[in-house]
Write a protein that holds these residues in place. Structure first.
Motif, PDB file in Angstrom:
ATOM      1  N   ALA A 153     -46.307  -2.602  68.285  1.00  0.00           N
ATOM      2  CA  ALA A 153     -44.942  -1.996  68.410  1.00  0.00           C
ATOM      3  C   ALA A 153     -44.343  -1.686  66.978  1.00  0.00           C
ATOM      4  CB  ALA A 153     -43.923  -3.103  69.000  1.00  0.00           C
ATOM      5  N   ILE A 162     -46.164   0.927  60.724  1.00  0.00           N
ATOM      6  CA  ILE A 162     -45.571   1.683  59.706  1.00  0.00           C
ATOM      7  C   ILE A 162     -46.184   3.029  59.235  1.00  0.00           C
ATOM      8  CG2 ILE A 162     -44.733  -0.392  58.406  1.00  0.00           C
ATOM      9  CD1 ILE A 162     -47.593  -0.417  56.959  1.00  0.00           C
ATOM     10  N   GLU A 169     -27.482   3.347  64.844  1.00  0.00           N
ATOM     11  CA  GLU A 169     -27.371   3.349  63.581  1.00  0.00           C
ATOM     12  C   GLU A 169     -27.690   4.882  62.997  1.00  0.00           C
ATOM     13  OE1 GLU A 169     -26.836   1.988  60.572  1.00  0.00           O
ATOM     14  OE2 GLU A 169     -26.433   0.093  61.324  1.00  0.00           O
ATOM     15  N   VAL A 228     -38.599  -2.054  70.220  1.00  0.00           N
ATOM     16  CA  VAL A 228     -39.422  -1.106  70.864  1.00  0.00           C
ATOM     17  C   VAL A 228     -40.085  -1.741  71.954  1.00  0.00           C
ATOM     18  CG1 VAL A 228     -41.751  -0.371  70.380  1.00  0.00           C
ATOM     19  CG2 VAL A 228     -40.167  -0.194  68.732  1.00  0.00           C
ATOM     20  N   ASN A 246     -27.126  -5.721  57.864  1.00  0.00           N
ATOM     21  CA  ASN A 246     -27.931  -6.810  57.828  1.00  0.00           C
ATOM     22  C   ASN A 246     -27.700  -7.962  56.940  1.00  0.00           C
ATOM     23  OD1 ASN A 246     -29.715  -5.535  59.626  1.00  0.00           O
ATOM     24  ND2 ASN A 246     -30.846  -4.556  58.243  1.00  0.00           N
ATOM     25  N   ALA A 296     -38.674  -0.110  58.094  1.00  0.00           N
ATOM     26  CA  ALA A 296     -38.371  -1.058  59.078  1.00  0.00           C
ATOM     27  C   ALA A 296     -38.356  -2.691  58.435  1.00  0.00           C
ATOM     28  CB  ALA A 296     -39.426  -0.933  60.116  1.00  0.00           C
TER      29      ALA A 296
END
Ligand code: ADP
Ligand code: MG
Length: 345
Positions: free
Chosen positions: A116, A119, A247, A296, A203, A174
């Protein structure tokens, strides 16, 4: 992009609200004086707040650290290690310790989440226009042919040497902000700060507790009204990291939305029943990797994963407007959605 900028500014305001909670009624003494620093980096607004006599130096060092990490990890900066890897002729490059640590985590979580977290999706993100803001919905056969040249399992890491197959391109978007907030917190500790909070585009990661001994109150945005807070979590020494479909997104002529977190199964925006995933845990890097991966995976697999691994808490918001959260967090719902604790069985 307009939307992104607006959200970023709002997150800064939200961070300000969060910081205002940390003021005490008493005039600040020297060891409880608050210092703030705002930085725009990694395509987002970052705000930092630290307390005490070492705070100013810690913020100075943290800003330098953010800029160093940005230049090491950026996929677009021509001098970054990631850019060197993506443009190297033989698909091999020596990367910094930071990049190597992030890639190691990405491969670990890629494996644990059945891919899931992947990169190697950068060529697809470019095709959708998420890297430039020049958005389009690609044809299915174009997506399929690009997808055939991706796969986290084909990235190899040995020490600081990374190797990728021809045509592959890696992007650490990510995980990079979670790694950065971990690094800021350890820099603050090194500089002698024991009370601080940072918000990197919403975050959040907290060091210790507020100078008055209470927990940090962190707000999480409502994915259906991103200008509004959905809930408050109270934390000490924790990261609170969110991935959402609000976002960075665009809308086509028929009103359908497409967002920047892609499902490696079909190369399209991940649409598995969740609109936002917040992970609360000790490590910003782990939380960031998991927020993207669990988004995901969708609700059932995310719940299964959390039960199996068990070393983090989470708040899921489903596309039919339910909040689900694990019992380990101090959680206050301030939205009109119903919030249900996830049972342990
Ligand atoms: P944000 O950066 O908004 O905090 P995330 O941490 O969820 O959100 O990261 C999203 C970014 O990760 C995307 O902008 C893209 O660069 C990259 N990405 C998108 N889909 C995936 C995926 N399935 N696995 C790994 N990286 C992804
Ligand atoms: Mg993430």
């Amino acid at each position: 992009m307009l939307r992104k900028t607006k959200t970023a500014i709002l997150s800064l305001i939200s961070a300000a609200v969060l910081c205002s909670c940390s003021q005490t009624a008493e005039p600040p003494k020297s060891d409880t004086a608050a210092y703030n620093r705002d930085v725009f980096a990694m395509d987002t607004y970052m705000s930092m707040k630290a307390y005490g006599e070492n705070a100013e130096k810690a913020l100075e060092d943290s800003e330098a650290l953010i800029l160093r990490l940005e230049s090491e990890l950026s996929v677009t900066d021509e001098n970054s290690f990631i850019h060197k890897l993506n443009s190297s002729e033989n698909g091999t490059a020596q990367v910094s310790d930071s990049a190597a640590e992030i890639i190691a985590k990405a491969l670990e979580i890629g494996k644990k989440t059945d891919g899931a977290l992947d990169i190697t999706l950068y060529p697809l993100l470019k095709e959708w226009g998420f890297t430039t803001g020049d958005y389009k919905v690609p044809d299915k056969d174009v997506i399929d042919s690009i997808l055939a040249g991706t796969g986290w399992e084909n990235v190899s890491l040995s020490g600081n040497t990374v190797t990728i197959p021809e045509g592959y391109q890696v992007d650490l978007g990510a995980l990079a902000k979670g790694y950065t907030s971990d690094s800021i917190i350890s820099q603050m500790r090194t500089d002698g700060v024991d009370s601080a909070v940072v918000s990197l585009g919403g975050n959040v990661q907290a060091l210790g507790e507020k100078p008055d001994g209470s927990a940090w109150r962190v707000s999480v945005r409502d994915p259906f009204a991103p200008d509004t807070d959905m809930c408050i979590v109270e934390v000490r020494d924790k990261a609170v990291i969110t991935s959402g479909n609000y976002e960075r997104f665009f809308t086509d002529d028929s009103g359908k939305s497409y967002w920047h977190i892609l499902d490696p199964e079909d190369g399209c925006p991940a649409d598995n029943g969740l609109v936002s995933v917040t992970i609360i845990g000790d490590s910003g890097l782990d939380c960031d990797a998991l927020s993207t991966a669990l988004f995901v995976m969708g609700k059932d697999k995310a719940v299964e994963y959390q039960r199996r691994e068990g070393n983090f808490d989470m708040i899921l918001v489903t596309d039919d407007k339910h909040i689900l959260y694990t019992s380990g967090i101090d959680f206050t719902n301030i939205s009109s959605m119903d919030a249900e604790v996830l049972s342990l069985d």
